[in-house]
Scaffold this motif. Structure first.
Motif, PDB file in Angstrom:
ATOM      1  N   GLY A   1      32.542 -19.601  23.199  1.00 43.95           N
ATOM      2  CA  GLY A   1      31.800 -18.361  23.007  1.00 43.95           C
ATOM      3  C   GLY A   1      32.386 -17.196  23.786  1.00 43.95           C
ATOM      4  N   ALA A   2      31.693 -16.066  23.703  1.00 42.36           N
ATOM      5  CA  ALA A   2      32.156 -14.840  24.362  1.00 42.36           C
ATOM      6  C   ALA A   2      32.068 -14.961  25.873  1.00 42.36           C
ATOM      7  N   ASN A   3      33.127 -14.459  26.556  1.00 42.67           N
ATOM      8  CA  ASN A   3      33.187 -14.409  28.031  1.00 42.67           C
ATOM      9  C   ASN A   3      33.084 -15.778  28.693  1.00 42.67           C
ATOM     10  N   VAL A   4      33.465 -16.830  27.989  1.00 43.00           N
ATOM     11  CA  VAL A   4      33.430 -18.172  28.580  1.00 43.00           C
ATOM     12  C   VAL A   4      34.682 -18.400  29.410  1.00 43.00           C
ATOM     13  N   ILE A   5      34.487 -18.769  30.673  1.00 43.79           N
ATOM     14  CA  ILE A   5      35.587 -19.112  31.576  1.00 43.79           C
ATOM     15  C   ILE A   5      35.439 -20.599  31.910  1.00 43.79           C
ATOM     16  N   VAL A   6      36.404 -21.401  31.470  1.00 42.49           N
ATOM     17  CA  VAL A   6      36.312 -22.855  31.604  1.00 42.49           C
ATOM     18  C   VAL A   6      36.903 -23.330  32.927  1.00 42.49           C
TER      19      VAL A   6
END
Length: 633
Positions: free
Chosen positions: A389-394
């Motif tokens: 999704g949007a702005n997801v930092i894994v």
């Protein structure tokens, strides 16, 4: 009955003392969990009990004829032996009896006279011994243990030389469990087991007839099987009644009582110090006498003062996302993956939303880690798709710890990825993860599994990720570190997708559980206990699968039962013959002139003959019943 007595044990290496004055009694049916931080000496205590190490002081004594079993370090001495053959070596004495019984059965057909009597007598003796040692079920127990530990039927014929380290450990555990030892010592027995195998082990231990001491960081497992808890901490051993959760409650209560007692003692000391100071200010002779009396009282109070035991060092950290993700974090659609034409899973689909704590569970080898590696783009799927999704930092935690560089120092491993931090900031972060002083200059290659896991977790914490993908994050951590990780993740203002076998960990955090199978992912809302309840409800509605019949096992068991029946029939016939002879002797005594003239002797003999007749009738009834059970050959 006391099976083991450990008295005033002390142990150290060089100038370092591991523990001192360790004492406890182990009852013959105790189920004990031995807990404590890594490095406190739990495994060393096991090695002292088995005699592998000599203590600095104190001793260990076992009850007479008690045997201690400890998981072998090298389970497979012959690499050509199959998995099934290796586990069967535990029953070598029974197998030898069985082989001799087969030879005797063949020889009986050819024998006669005294030789036949000798063979039958030997056969009866061996049948009794075989039955007493549960020989009729050893093959079934071997098979059940292998299946329970996660070996498939197709694995039974594998040579030991091709087994992985985890499979060898499971085989070693199986040999220990079947060894018949009166006391078994298990050191992290759940490490290489999936949840279903751990549940099988829980049942085995619950039914075990001897005493068990278990070193484990698996709190759910400890809660299931233990009735006492031994805690090694600060060089001392404390005995708590009950399982792990009960010991936590007792420890908190004791810590609170000790704290209150200490506070009361300190308040009393301050009060006496105030009186002494006041009396000295008055400056009169009687005031000096009072002050001196109070000073002696103060010294006694200070000598009696016991400071509460300090809690062990724990990880201190907080996962802080550097950005806020959108509401939909991950959408997975119909993913599939195979290796060497062997399908792991297909049609795997799920939707992960912001703030979810989702856990994937399933047996070893079902593709849990593979699925996570697809999601972090370390592997490619055969088909299907997924979208972040949007702005997801894994942020990804790899159970193999491959993202920790073994060629660097601990300090450089962190600093090289975070050059915006100065050395003081990096060292402060490392101190929160228990790397203090010169420990930050240690090579990563020299670290233990738990220490490497702490480095990997610190890197994850500093990453600023808002979506944590975790593969067995508790594997290398002791209980204190697991609980610190749980607290940090509970406070995490982001999203979690994790693979774990740690049921306690799942219960503490999970909002959804996904069970992975070859057909994909099935979702259950709630934590692990909720999953178990819902899964058992769904399976109870289905018809039980037909039980596969092991014809070989049944044949062996029938043969053993026939040998046992023949032995009983033979003993019954011998007893009938002996009683007939005794009745004849007593009738002969009864007809003699000397006895006939003695009324009391006639009465006594008549009573004895009557009792022998009744016993003979009962034996004849038993003989007929046994003959009816015997299969005609």
């Amino acid at each position: 009955m006391v099976a083991l007595n450990v008295c005033n044990l002390s142990m150290g290496f060089g100038e370092k003392t591991l523990f001192s004055n360790v004492s406890f009694l182990l009852d013959h049916r105790d189920r004990v969990g031995l807990i404590g931080a890594n490095g406190t000496g739990k495994t060393t205590l096991f090695k002292i009990i088995t005699g592998e190490l000599e203590p600095v002081g104190g001793g260990v004594s076992k009850a007479r004829d008690m045997t201690v079993g400890y998981m072998e370090q090298h389970a497979c001495q012959d690499s050509r032996r199959t998995v099934y053959e290796e586990l069967l070596t535990v029953f070598d004495p029974l197998i030898k009896i069985e082989e001799e019984l087969e030879r005797i059965a063949d020889a009986i057909h050819m024998a006669a006279g005294e030789e036949l009597d000798r063979l039958i007598s030997r056969q009866n003796l061996l049948n009794e011994r075989f039955e007493r040692l549960d020989g009729l079920t050893y093959a079934a127990r071997t098979r059940s243990t292998l299946l329970g530990l996660g070996f498939a039927e197709s694995d039974f014929s594998l040579p030991c030389g091709v087994l992985s380290g985890g499979q060898r450990s499971k085989l070693s555990l199986g040999k220990l469990l079947l060894s018949g030892a009166d006391i078994i010592l298990l050191d992290e027995p759940t490490n290489h087991l999936d949840i279903s195998s751990v549940e099988w082990l829980e049942g085995f231990i619950s039914d075990y007839k001897g005493a068990v001491i278990i070193i484990s960081h698996d709190r759910y497992f400890l809660d299931k099987v233990t009735t006492k808890t031994f805690e090694l901490s600060n060089g001392r051993l404390t005995v708590w009644q009950g399982n792990y959760s009960a010991s936590v409650k007792q420890r908190e209560e004791k810590r609170e009582i000790d704290r209150r007692h200490y506070d009361n003692q300190m308040a009393e000391i301050k009060r006496i110090e105030g009186i002494i100071e006041q009396q000295r200010r008055f400056g009169r002779e009687r005031n000096f006498i009072t002050a001196e009396s109070k000073r002696k009282m103060l010294e006694r109070k200070q000598a009696e003062l016991v400071e509460p035991e300090a809690q062990g060092a724990a990880l201190k950290f907080k996962f802080t996302p550097s950005a806020v993700s959108g509401n939909e974090v991950l959408a997975v659609r119909n993913l599939s993956k195979s290796f060497e034409n062997k399908p792991l899973f297909r049609n795997a689909s799920m939707l992960i939303k912001k703030s979810d704590r989702a856990f994937i569970i399933g047996p070893n080898g079902c593709g849990k880690t593979t699925l996570l590696k697809i999601l972090v783009r370390k592997l490619a799927a055969d088909s299907g798709s997924f979208l972040m999704g949007a702005n997801v930092i894994v942020g990804y935690f790899d159970q193999t710890l491959e993202n920790v560089n073994s060629e660097k120092t601990v300090l450089d491993e962190i600093w090289d990825e975070h050059r915006n931090m100065n050395q003081t900031q990096v060292r402060s972060a490392l101190a929160a993860f228990l790397f203090r002083g010169d420990e930050v200059f240690k090579s990563v290659s020299s670290l233990s599994g738990g220490e490497r896991a702490r480095v990997a977790l610190l890197k994850l914490m500093l990453s600023g990720a808002n979506f944590l993908i975790l593969d067995e994050p508790t594997n290398h951590l002791d209980i204190n570190s697991r609980e610190a990780l749980e607290r940090a993740l509970a406070d995490f203002d982001g999203t979690i997708l994790a693979v774990s076998h740690d049921r306690y960990f799942i219960n503490a955090l999970s909002t959804r559980v996904f069970y992975i199978s070859p057909e994909g992912l099935k979702q259950y809302d709630g934590n692990y206990d909720d999953y178990v309840e819902k899964f058992s409800q769904s399976t109870s509605k289905n018809e039980a699968a037909p039980v596969k019949v092991n014809e070989y096992k049944l044949m062996k068991e029938r043969a053993g039962e026939q040998r046992r029946l023949k032995g009983k029939i033979k003993r019954c016939e011998e007893e009938i013959e002996r009683i007939e002879q005794e009745i004849a002797e007593k009738n002969e005594q009864l007809s003699s002139p000397e006895t006939a003239s003695d009324y009391s002797a006639v009465l006594a003999l008549t009573q004895e003959i009557s009792e022998l007749d009744l016993r003979q009738e009962q034996l004849m009834a038993d003989w007929e019943e046994l003959q009816g059970q015997l299969i005609e050959e």
